[in-house]
Design an enzyme around this catalytic site. Structure first.
Site, short mmCIF file in Angstrom:
data_model
loop_
_atom_site.label_atom_id
_atom_site.label_comp_id
_atom_site.label_asym_id
_atom_site.label_seq_id
_atom_site.Cartn_x
_atom_site.Cartn_y
_atom_site.Cartn_z
N ASP A 130 0.78 -1.09 0.06
CA ASP A 130 0.03 -0.17 0.01
C ASP A 130 0.69 1.23 0.01
O ASP A 130 1.90 1.29 0.73
CB ASP A 130 -0.91 -0.02 1.21
CG ASP A 130 -1.75 1.10 1.39
OD1 ASP A 130 -2.59 1.61 0.49
OD2 ASP A 130 -1.47 1.91 2.42
N GLU B 23 1.47 -0.19 -5.05
CA GLU B 23 0.60 1.17 -5.28
C GLU B 23 1.53 2.37 -4.79
O GLU B 23 2.09 2.54 -4.00
CB GLU B 23 -0.35 1.41 -4.19
CG GLU B 23 -1.33 2.62 -4.31
CD GLU B 23 -2.30 3.04 -3.39
OE1 GLU B 23 -3.18 3.89 -3.50
OE2 GLU B 23 -2.01 2.63 -2.28
#
Length: 598
Positions: free
Chosen positions: A262, A295
């Site tokens: 993330d 990401e």
């Protein structure tokens, strides 16, 4: 004093040893009075100090033993590398048996090649916990899903959370089931040929249950801030090892097939990212397919050339969303100029922003040249937890679009391009249930701060400029906000299920076998919302996808194609192939053509 051995078995946490003892090791460089191990029902045991701020003790104890670390006269804390909590984040940690003790039914599983990946992102709680997910696996596999991706499951406060406010990165939250139930889910998936990915958060800790500042303040650096506070200090080897071990832990102890990292743009050390990838790949079983996905808002290319398979393609989503909905506020403002050109670039080069200034960022440049990366280096999605859940009312595309043909055309584009598709839970069912932001904070002040912060976040948007309209934004801490987000509570749209099944089976049959060596040939704008993109696949054939997401001012010079030597793989509207041949592309239509090599 001696330094801890940075072995693959782990520098952090309670690790069962070959002699049956458990080695407890804690990094506590700021614990002024030393550290003691407190095992439930026994006297505290002083831990010996090692070099570099570590404390250690070996103790014979059985799995299930509860323990804490005494780091100050008035403070005993859970293990920051806890493998399991007795209840919640503030409670005792629990010694667990190693994953090797689990009776795996499919130990021969080695995963699947990255090119075969079709990701299905889901929230474990909304899907019914580990057992509920397992029950859904056969229908997902039959549809053509080859990998499920769990939103973060690391222990978080309460029983309802997206998972990004977790504070114990090694401990699977018991809200979804027990550790062996998670292993059973993964084992069952492997038996069906389905990979399992896990979303992990290495850029911050949540606001409730993180005790590190009390004894390991060196874990953070005050000279660098993130949206969540002080940045994690990846300059320190102990911190680097803590997270590298964590990545390997999920892949070995639970046999996950891949990780999605993330928001790595908040990790200001690209070198660590590459170091971690090398560490993981050097220590998993030989022959396993293990996949690492990022990401990264910075659109950096280097990690994708050094250990990472792919990156979430936010640019492609953003330009597609603008083309589909016309929305232009927030980060969509960067995609309002020449959006068809942006889509053409996203399909064939990956990133839209490759070094040009961003209006949304006040003119700051963003991105690096990505045209040399393979198409499979990008994960393409129409929706995900962020893009749906970070909307004030959690609206799905199915509620935003009036013309179902346009959404069908966008779906065909997504699932048939050589980029790796990601489907967000409920899309494949035609769900119009919102996906909202939800929490379960017992601390009333924190719950109120989250509620107010959520509503303040949207005051810059026209639709929520008025306090009365902002009051409509659901309270994240209200249990109804969680239950209202379940896409499985309503019947599936059988027509939508059939479309996804048809497209995914077509992808597996005609496109996936030829993705090795695939390269983009280019793309051309056909109109305000229409493009054609082409790729030469690994077998020499050419895949052409024509998409019209609503425009009617098309360029006939690029529509006059000879279908005689091409196979029409798919048309999202019946009869559209004939219309293309006549120089027209229907509004709300995608065509996929395959020209075999000479």
């Amino acid at each position: 004093m001696t330094s801890p051995d940075p072995a693959v078995s782990g520098c952090h946490g309670a690790i069962r040893q070959a002699d049956g003892q458990t080695r407890f090791r804690l990094w506590a460089p700021n614990a002024r009075n030393g550290v003691s191990l407190e095992i439930a029902g026994a006297e505290p045991l002083p831990m010996r100090a090692l070099a570099d701020g570590f404390y250690e003790i070996d103790k014979r104890c059985e799995p299930g033993t509860r323990y804490r670390y005494r780091v100050g006269p008035d403070l005993a804390v859970p293990d920051p590398a806890s493998r399991l909590q007795a209840h919640d984040v503030h409670d005792d940690s629990v010694v667990v048996a190693p994953g090797a003790d689990y009776a795996w039914r499919h130990p021969e599983w080695r995963g699947r090649p990255w090119k075969e990946t079709v990701l299905y992102e889901l929230h474990a709680g909304l899907a019914g916990g580990y057992a509920g997910i397992e029950a859904r696996l056969p229908e997902l596999a039959a549809m053509g899903i080859t990998a499920i991706e769990l939103m973060p499951i690391a222990d978080f406060p309460g029983s309802r959370s997206w998972g990004y406010d977790g504070v114990l990165p090694y401990a699977p939250d018991r809200a979804y089931g027990e550790p062996d139930e998670l292993r059973h889910l993964i084992d069952t998936a492997h038996g069906l040929g389905v990979m399992v990915f896990l979303d992990v958060v290495y850029n911050h800790f949540g606001p409730d249950g993180n005790y590190l500042n009390a004894y390991a303040a060196d874990f953070f650096r005050e000279d660098l801030q993130t949206p969540w506070g002080a940045a994690i200090d990846f300059r320190r080897p102990q911190v680097r090892q803590y997270y590298a071990e964590n990545a390997l832990y999920w892949l070995t102890e639970y046999r996950f097939d891949g990780l999605r990292l993330d928001a790595v743009h908040a990790i200001k050390d690209v070198g660590w990212l590459e170091e971690m990838a090398a560490f993981v790949r050097g220590n998993v079983e030989p022959g396993r397919h293990v996949h690492l996905v990022l990401e990264n808002e910075e659109n950096q290319v280097h990690p994708l050339q050094h250990g990472y398979d792919a990156q979430w393609n936010d640019d492609a989503h953003n330009v597609l969303h603008h083309l589909l909905t016309g929305e232009s506020e927030g980060y969509y403002e960067d995609y309002v100029e020449q959006p068809a050109q942006g889509l053409a670039r996203a399909l064939t080069e990956g990133f839209v922003y490759q070094g040009q200034p961003s209006r949304h960022r006040g003119g700051e440049t963003r991105g690096e040249r990505s045209h040399l990366l393979p198409p499979t280096a990008f994960v393409l999605f129409l929706q995900n937890h962020d893009q749906t859940g970070n909307r004030a009312l959690g609206d799905r595309l199915g509620t935003l679009l009036q013309d179902a043909r346009v959404l069908k055309a966008a779906t065909a584009l997504q699932l048939l391009t050589p980029q790796i598709p990601l489907i967000f839970m409920g899309e494949e069912r035609g769900s119009k249930t919102p996906f909202l932001y939800f929490t379960d904070h017992a601390n009333a002040d924190l719950a109120q701060a989250v509620r107010e912060g959520r509503r303040k976040e949207f005051q810059r948007f026209r639709a929520f400029a008025n306090p009365a309209t902002r009051a409509r934004i659901p309270d994240p801490n209200d249990p109804a906000t969680y239950t209202d987000s379940n896409p499985y509570d309503t019947p599936a749209d059988t027509d939508v299920v059939a479309i996804y099944t048809e497209l995914l089976n077509l992808r597996a049959r005609a496109i996936v076998p030829h993705l090795d060596g695939a390269k983009a040939l280019g793309a051309h704008v056909l109109g305000m919302r229409a493009v054609v993109a082409q790729w030469r696949l690994g077998d020499g054939s050419v895949l052409s996808i024509y998409t019209n997401l609503g425009g009617v001012d098309l360029r006939p010079d690029w529509l006059q194609v000879d279908l005689a030597d091409q196979t029409l793989l798919y048309e999202s509207e019946s009869g559209a192939g004939t219309a293309l041949y006549e120089g027209l592309l229907w509004r709300g239509c995608t065509l996929a053509l395959l020209q075999t090599s000479a």
